[in-house]
Design an enzyme around this catalytic site. Sequence first.
Site, PDB file in Angstrom:
ATOM      1  N   ARG A  92      15.525 -15.130  -4.609  1.00 55.12           N
ATOM      2  CA  ARG A  92      16.030 -14.116  -5.533  1.00 55.12           C
ATOM      3  C   ARG A  92      17.238 -13.366  -4.960  1.00 55.12           C
ATOM      4  NH1 ARG A  92      14.892 -10.831  -9.951  1.00 55.12           N
ATOM      5  NH2 ARG A  92      15.362  -8.649  -9.584  1.00 55.12           N
ATOM      6  N   ARG A 115       9.657 -17.353   5.428  1.00 49.82           N
ATOM      7  CA  ARG A 115      10.814 -16.749   4.760  1.00 49.82           C
ATOM      8  C   ARG A 115      11.104 -15.363   5.331  1.00 49.82           C
ATOM      9  NH1 ARG A 115       9.788 -15.691  -0.885  1.00 49.82           N
ATOM     10  NH2 ARG A 115      11.723 -14.596  -0.503  1.00 49.82           N
ATOM     11  N   ARG A 161      10.466 -10.275 -12.652  1.00 48.24           N
ATOM     12  CA  ARG A 161      11.656  -9.899 -11.899  1.00 48.24           C
ATOM     13  C   ARG A 161      12.969 -10.141 -12.654  1.00 48.24           C
ATOM     14  NH1 ARG A 161      10.697 -11.347  -5.625  1.00 48.24           N
ATOM     15  NH2 ARG A 161      11.750  -9.378  -5.295  1.00 48.24           N
ATOM     16  N   CYS A 219       9.940 -15.021  -4.712  1.00 43.23           N
ATOM     17  CA  CYS A 219       8.478 -14.986  -4.682  1.00 43.23           C
ATOM     18  C   CYS A 219       7.902 -14.893  -6.098  1.00 43.23           C
ATOM     19  CB  CYS A 219       8.016 -13.756  -3.896  1.00 43.23           C
ATOM     20  SG  CYS A 219       7.835 -14.048  -2.149  1.00 43.23           S
ATOM     21  N   ILE A 223       5.035  -1.511  -8.832  1.00 37.36           N
ATOM     22  CA  ILE A 223       6.395  -2.083  -8.773  1.00 37.36           C
ATOM     23  C   ILE A 223       6.446  -3.489  -9.401  1.00 37.36           C
ATOM     24  CG2 ILE A 223       8.360  -2.665  -7.267  1.00 37.36           C
ATOM     25  CD1 ILE A 223       7.670   0.303  -7.139  1.00 37.36           C
ATOM     26  N   ASP A 255       5.799  -4.014  -0.506  1.00 38.76           N
ATOM     27  CA  ASP A 255       5.771  -5.115   0.457  1.00 38.76           C
ATOM     28  C   ASP A 255       4.682  -4.945   1.521  1.00 38.76           C
ATOM     29  OD1 ASP A 255       7.800  -6.378  -0.866  1.00 38.76           O
ATOM     30  OD2 ASP A 255       9.355  -6.001   0.621  1.00 38.76           O
ATOM     31  N   LEU A 314      19.218  -4.945 -14.835  1.00 35.01           N
ATOM     32  CA  LEU A 314      19.870  -3.759 -14.257  1.00 35.01           C
ATOM     33  C   LEU A 314      21.104  -4.144 -13.447  1.00 35.01           C
ATOM     34  CD1 LEU A 314      16.619  -1.886 -13.145  1.00 35.01           C
ATOM     35  CD2 LEU A 314      18.036  -1.405 -15.146  1.00 35.01           C
ATOM     36  N   LYS A 316      14.858  -8.358   7.384  1.00 30.29           N
ATOM     37  CA  LYS A 316      15.303  -9.419   6.459  1.00 30.29           C
ATOM     38  C   LYS A 316      16.028  -8.802   5.270  1.00 30.29           C
ATOM     39  CE  LYS A 316      12.276 -11.038   3.256  1.00 30.29           C
ATOM     40  NZ  LYS A 316      12.829 -10.988   1.896  1.00 30.29           N
ATOM     41  N   ASN A 317      15.448  -7.743   4.709  1.00 27.74           N
ATOM     42  CA  ASN A 317      16.018  -7.178   3.481  1.00 27.74           C
ATOM     43  C   ASN A 317      17.314  -6.408   3.718  1.00 27.74           C
ATOM     44  OD1 ASN A 317      13.977  -8.365   2.100  1.00 27.74           O
ATOM     45  ND2 ASN A 317      12.871  -6.476   1.606  1.00 27.74           N
TER      46      ASN A 317
HETATM   47  C1  UD1 Z   1      13.640  -5.875  -3.023  1.00 24.70           C
HETATM   48  C2  UD1 Z   1      13.111  -6.530  -1.778  1.00 24.70           C
HETATM   49  C3  UD1 Z   1      11.639  -6.880  -1.952  1.00 24.70           C
HETATM   50  C4  UD1 Z   1      10.849  -5.645  -2.368  1.00 24.70           C
HETATM   51  C5  UD1 Z   1      11.485  -4.976  -3.581  1.00 24.70           C
HETATM   52  C6  UD1 Z   1      10.827  -3.653  -3.947  1.00 24.70           C
HETATM   53  C7  UD1 Z   1      15.076  -7.645  -0.902  1.00 24.70           C
HETATM   54  C8  UD1 Z   1      15.772  -8.918  -0.606  1.00 24.70           C
HETATM   55  N1  UD1 Z   1      13.873  -7.725  -1.505  1.00 24.70           N
HETATM   56  O1  UD1 Z   1      13.522  -6.834  -4.070  1.00 24.70           O
HETATM   57  O2  UD1 Z   1      11.151  -7.367  -0.699  1.00 24.70           O
HETATM   58  O3  UD1 Z   1       9.531  -6.033  -2.722  1.00 24.70           O
HETATM   59  O4  UD1 Z   1      12.879  -4.712  -3.317  1.00 24.70           O
HETATM   60  O5  UD1 Z   1      10.825  -2.787  -2.864  1.00 24.70           O
HETATM   61  O6  UD1 Z   1      15.561  -6.571  -0.553  1.00 24.70           O
HETATM   62  N2  UD1 Z   1      13.747  -4.889 -12.059  1.00 24.70           N
HETATM   63  C9  UD1 Z   1      14.142  -4.937 -13.375  1.00 24.70           C
HETATM   64  N3  UD1 Z   1      15.434  -5.279 -13.652  1.00 24.70           N
HETATM   65  C10 UD1 Z   1      16.344  -5.565 -12.677  1.00 24.70           C
HETATM   66  C11 UD1 Z   1      15.937  -5.494 -11.327  1.00 24.70           C
HETATM   67  C12 UD1 Z   1      14.630  -5.159 -11.047  1.00 24.70           C
HETATM   68  O7  UD1 Z   1      13.344  -4.689 -14.267  1.00 24.70           O
HETATM   69  O8  UD1 Z   1      17.499  -5.868 -13.000  1.00 24.70           O
HETATM   70  C13 UD1 Z   1      12.347  -4.558 -11.735  1.00 24.70           C
HETATM   71  C14 UD1 Z   1      11.640  -5.717 -11.019  1.00 24.70           C
HETATM   72  O9  UD1 Z   1      11.154  -6.652 -11.943  1.00 24.70           O
HETATM   73  C15 UD1 Z   1      10.541  -5.003 -10.284  1.00 24.70           C
HETATM   74  C16 UD1 Z   1      11.197  -3.671  -9.909  1.00 24.70           C
HETATM   75  O10 UD1 Z   1      12.317  -3.517 -10.774  1.00 24.70           O
HETATM   76  O11 UD1 Z   1       9.468  -4.762 -11.125  1.00 24.70           O
HETATM   77  C17 UD1 Z   1      11.663  -3.597  -8.468  1.00 24.70           C
HETATM   78  O12 UD1 Z   1      12.605  -4.613  -8.225  1.00 24.70           O
HETATM   79  P1  UD1 Z   1      13.804  -4.444  -7.189  1.00 24.70           P
HETATM   80  O13 UD1 Z   1      13.754  -3.087  -6.574  1.00 24.70           O
HETATM   81  O14 UD1 Z   1      15.040  -4.876  -7.852  1.00 24.70           O
HETATM   82  O15 UD1 Z   1      13.401  -5.512  -6.104  1.00 24.70           O
HETATM   83  P2  UD1 Z   1      14.292  -6.627  -5.450  1.00 24.70           P
HETATM   84  O16 UD1 Z   1      15.650  -6.100  -5.171  1.00 24.70           O
HETATM   85  O17 UD1 Z   1      14.154  -7.884  -6.205  1.00 24.70           O
END
Ligand code: UD1
Length: 419
Positions: free
Chosen positions: A94, A398, A123, A118, A328, A306, A127, A22-23
Amino acid sequence: MDRIIIKGGKTLKGEVEISAAKNSVLPIIAASILSGDKCVIDNAPMLEDVFVISDILRSVSADIDIDTSNRKIIIDTKSVCDVEPCSELVKKQRASFLIMGPMISRFGRIRVSLPGGCNIGTRPIDLHLKGLNALGAEINIGHGYVEAIAKKLIGKKIYLDFPSVGATENIMMAAVLAEGETTIENAAEEPEIEDLADFLNKMGAKVIGAGTDTIKIVGVKELKGITHRPIYDRIEAGTFMVAAAITKSLIKIKGANEQHLRPVIAKLIEMGVKIDIKGETLIIDGTNNLNATDIKTMPYPGFPTDMQSQMMSLLCTVEGTSLIAETIFENRYMHVSEMKRMGANIKVDGRSAIVQGVNKLTGCEVKATDLRAGAALVLCGLAAEGITSVTDVYHIDRGYVDIEKKLKCLGADIFRQEN
Ligand code: UD1
């Protein structure tokens, strides 16, 4: 709302096929916007999240044909235009924010509602926005929307404060058509990033180093449509590995990349599970008595967040004390209260959880609070005495293709009650 009903205590046997990740597929669907051409995704997972992001692309005039029986998605983005994606759909997921990079790259402008997803933490998207801003986009946030405008994107060196998966993907997708060279330092190294880079490179992009912490992107003038088969879903494979362990069973998992699963395989072996790797097939023997262990979630190649809730299900049933540290997401223990209703002994203190194994879990009605939490409750149900009824199954849908059908084929006493 559908629920999944499980009569626990059955031993599993046989083999299960893992779907595509999915990701991987979500950013790949978004990236197809960059081609302005026809892209085909083979062996696509037929999941609710995939349908939602496809509808989001349709809302900006992409022509998408989803052939569910052949698991093929044909995406024609020729007619995509500079309109606002449907905010109701964007709020559902998201990953919808991933269309920001491709849209700004192709049209120099995107206005999009702040994303949903989720309920596992705040989140933020800072960044993503910092990265797009570094490439030359002007960012404005207000009234629940983000707007990014750029006359031209120009390559830059970008250091991510945290190796965010989504931010790495969004910046990569914005940079492939930018002028000059972009370097992402402290980039996320997840296998899905490598898969996206493979997809972009097949389209004609120049992305070097995906899968490491430094990714270099040399901008090109245009990209073309291609066909791609995404990688297997390492989290689905991990979930079935735990299903074998929690039911003390021996099963075969077909469609798994051992490399992508290293942290999960290592942890299960440490606990006493026997794992035999034969190419893309894993034979999981969970018939031994298992030991308690400690888990700390980390960015890849660390233990995946995950898989945290599914491992917690297993640790609830293993004698001894285990410690879980979730580094995380700050709110990823919502499954704990549901597991406790099933008799689990878990104490949460901030980002840590202490799990004391119990002799038995007992079935009852529990609620899936997010995608992986829902899968974890299904796993608890497989091991529990009596009937477990998991509600709010839409969360599980999902990200898992036919979870109850796949488990039933393995011999579980499980069915979906449609409502
Ligand atoms: C992706 C995955 C999700 C997985 C996660 C971590 C997809 C569609 N989803 O989510 O299943 O759980 O990676 O492996 O690929 N953060 C910030 N600022 C930002 C972006 C992220 O502070 O701009 C923080 C988030 O709040 C979180 C951490 O970074 O605490 C990790 O987030 P991120 O790696 O971005 O996860 P996703 O891409 O949302």
